[in-house]
Design an enzyme around this catalytic site. Structure first.
Site, PDB file in Angstrom:
ATOM      1  N   ASN A   5     -17.943 -20.978 -11.039  1.00 53.20           N
ATOM      2  CA  ASN A   5     -19.099 -20.575 -10.244  1.00 53.20           C
ATOM      3  C   ASN A   5     -20.254 -20.200 -11.159  1.00 53.20           C
ATOM      4  OD1 ASN A   5     -20.270 -17.667  -9.797  1.00 53.20           O
ATOM      5  ND2 ASN A   5     -18.115 -17.351 -10.358  1.00 53.20           N
ATOM      6  N   PHE A  54     -25.442 -14.018  -8.748  1.00 48.12           N
ATOM      7  CA  PHE A  54     -25.697 -12.789  -7.990  1.00 48.12           C
ATOM      8  C   PHE A  54     -26.609 -13.047  -6.789  1.00 48.12           C
ATOM      9  CE2 PHE A  54     -25.215  -9.670 -11.850  1.00 48.12           C
ATOM     10  CZ  PHE A  54     -23.849  -9.909 -11.856  1.00 48.12           C
ATOM     11  N   SER A  62     -21.018 -10.691 -16.010  1.00 45.55           N
ATOM     12  CA  SER A  62     -21.117 -12.031 -15.430  1.00 45.55           C
ATOM     13  C   SER A  62     -21.817 -12.966 -16.409  1.00 45.55           C
ATOM     14  CB  SER A  62     -21.891 -11.989 -14.117  1.00 45.55           C
ATOM     15  OG  SER A  62     -22.194 -13.304 -13.686  1.00 45.55           O
ATOM     16  N   ASN A  64     -23.478 -15.549 -15.514  1.00 44.93           N
ATOM     17  CA  ASN A  64     -24.413 -16.364 -14.733  1.00 44.93           C
ATOM     18  C   ASN A  64     -25.800 -15.757 -14.556  1.00 44.93           C
ATOM     19  OD1 ASN A  64     -22.411 -18.379 -14.290  1.00 44.93           O
ATOM     20  ND2 ASN A  64     -21.483 -17.035 -12.749  1.00 44.93           N
ATOM     21  N   THR A  65     -26.039 -14.583 -15.103  1.00 45.01           N
ATOM     22  CA  THR A  65     -27.369 -13.997 -15.167  1.00 45.01           C
ATOM     23  C   THR A  65     -27.766 -13.948 -16.629  1.00 45.01           C
ATOM     24  OG1 THR A  65     -27.090 -12.665 -13.164  1.00 45.01           O
ATOM     25  CG2 THR A  65     -28.757 -11.934 -14.732  1.00 45.01           C
ATOM     26  N   LYS A 117     -16.925  -3.224 -15.520  1.00 47.49           N
ATOM     27  CA  LYS A 117     -16.295  -4.545 -15.449  1.00 47.49           C
ATOM     28  C   LYS A 117     -16.619  -5.313 -16.713  1.00 47.49           C
ATOM     29  CE  LYS A 117     -15.348  -8.398 -12.359  1.00 47.49           C
ATOM     30  NZ  LYS A 117     -15.464  -8.891 -10.967  1.00 47.49           N
ATOM     31  N   ASN A 168     -13.957 -10.168 -15.737  1.00 44.29           N
ATOM     32  CA  ASN A 168     -14.859 -11.084 -15.069  1.00 44.29           C
ATOM     33  C   ASN A 168     -14.405 -12.513 -15.350  1.00 44.29           C
ATOM     34  OD1 ASN A 168     -17.303 -12.055 -13.760  1.00 44.29           O
ATOM     35  ND2 ASN A 168     -18.245 -10.103 -14.325  1.00 44.29           N
TER      36      ASN A 168
END
Length: 357
Positions: free
Chosen positions: A114, A118, A182, A184-185, A221, A250
């Site tokens: 993925n 967010f 994460s 993805n940011t 996390k 994560n």
């Protein structure tokens, strides 16, 4: 119809469309439970019950962050056997996330990639929804709320985003999880560095103390891609900042031994992450000792997977990708199997935590 028979039909749908459909279905159940002012209790067993951070958990199997990002169904998850649910990730500002396609099934690997980024309704909207829902019906299981940084917020101002999330949402949370890991940011994982993490944690703890009494436990996390030395440094810093525990882990940017041929950016979850996530739990437990609980997540798709993470040092476990492949009742099956494994070994859950660390 059994889920395994239904799954090929579901997998013909785009993954994100299927996810939206699942959320719509549980949203209908949420509306029903809210109208009735009743919700089911989670499956439990005397060997599974435990109290962490002053909070009672009927069983240790939770819904991982990422599935119910905007608190669509906080009362529904016990129906499927979950002993707790982590909502979010919630960002301070509403944002749509990365452009699609951004969610990919790796069926041969029982995995997902993925790069959602967010996608969130924002802290104010989620707070308003939880205020409405919990006014009608108190939460049935503990609710964690996972907080992240808005994409437009620069790293040097990141603490303000997390503080806003605490201010808006701490009152609805059994614990708060800070997502600084994460992939993805852009730049988010840099928040795991000491120079950025320490002031962020200090700001969050101050906001936490001001927002609600008693202050909520704050969990961190972490990424599975950190070295063991880096994990040890994070434990030392987190302890000094009053962090109450960890979520490990994560998604990963690594691509360990995939059978699926795919070249997509994003975080990998599911079975290929299982062993590394368990190893991170073990490293954290060795550094943290017995007094900082760990939530183990990554590749949990069976009672045996959950038990391995518990024996490595996790007090709780979470499920997301496994549910995509094994069906919505996976949490209940894991809890039942965990009780059987503990009974076989003559242990209660707290006695099994960290036995193999």
């Amino acid at each position: 119809m059994r889920y395994k028979a239904l799954r090929p039909l579901l997998f013909r749908l785009d993954p994100e469309r299927a996810h939206r459909g699942a959320l719509a279905a549980v949203g209908l159940l949420e509306a029903l439970f809210s109208t009735l002012r009743w919700a089911p209790r989670p499956w439990s067993h005397p060997l599974l019950a435990q109290r962490l951070w002053g909070v009672d958990f009927a069983n240790p199997v939770g819904l991982a962050a990422g599935f119910d990002k905007n608190a669509a169904a906080p009362h529904v998850w016990p129906l499927f056997g979950f002993g707790f649910a982590e909502l979010g990730t919630v960002t301070a500002l509403a944002q749509s996330g990365n452009p699609p396609p951004r969610l990919f099934r790796l069926t041969a690997d029982a995995a997902l990639i993925n790069r959602l980024g967010f996608n969130s309704a924002g802290a104010a909207a989620v707070s308003a929804r939880l205020a409405t829902l919990t006014a009608r019906l108190a939460p049935v299981v503990p609710l964690g709320i996972n907080l992240g940084k808005s994409r437009v917020t620069p790293l040097e101002a990141a603490a303000g985003d997390y503080v806003e999330g605490v201010r808006q949402l701490a009152g609805f949370a059994s614990y708060l999880a800070l997502n600084v890991s994460s992939p993805n940011t852009p730049g988010l994982r840099d928040l795991q560095e000491e120079a950025r993490l320490r002031p962020l944690l200090e700001a969050v703890q101050a906001a936490n103390a001001a927002a609600v009494r008693p202050p909520r436990p704050v969990l961190l996390k972490v990424a599975p891609d950190l070295s063991d030395d880096a994990l040890g440094a994070i434990v030392a810093l987190a302890r000094s900042a009053g962090v109450a525990g960890f979520v490990a882990t994560n998604t990963t940017v690594a691509r360990p031994g995939l059978r699926t041929r795919i070249d997509e950016a994003g975080g990998l979850s599911g079975e290929p992450l299982r062993d590394r996530a368990t190893a991170v739990v073990r490293v954290l437990r060795r550094h943290a000792g017995p007094d900082l609980p760990i939530v183990g997540v990554g590749g949990v798709a069976s009672g045996a997977d959950a038990y391995a993470k518990i024996r490595a040092g996790a007090s709780l476990v979470q499920v997301y990708t496994g549910m995509i492949y094994e069906g919505p009742w996976l949490a209940r099956r894991i809890a039942v199997d965990l009780a059987a494994l503990l009974e076989r070994d003559g242990l209660r859950l707290p006695e099994a935590v960290g036995r193999d660390a």
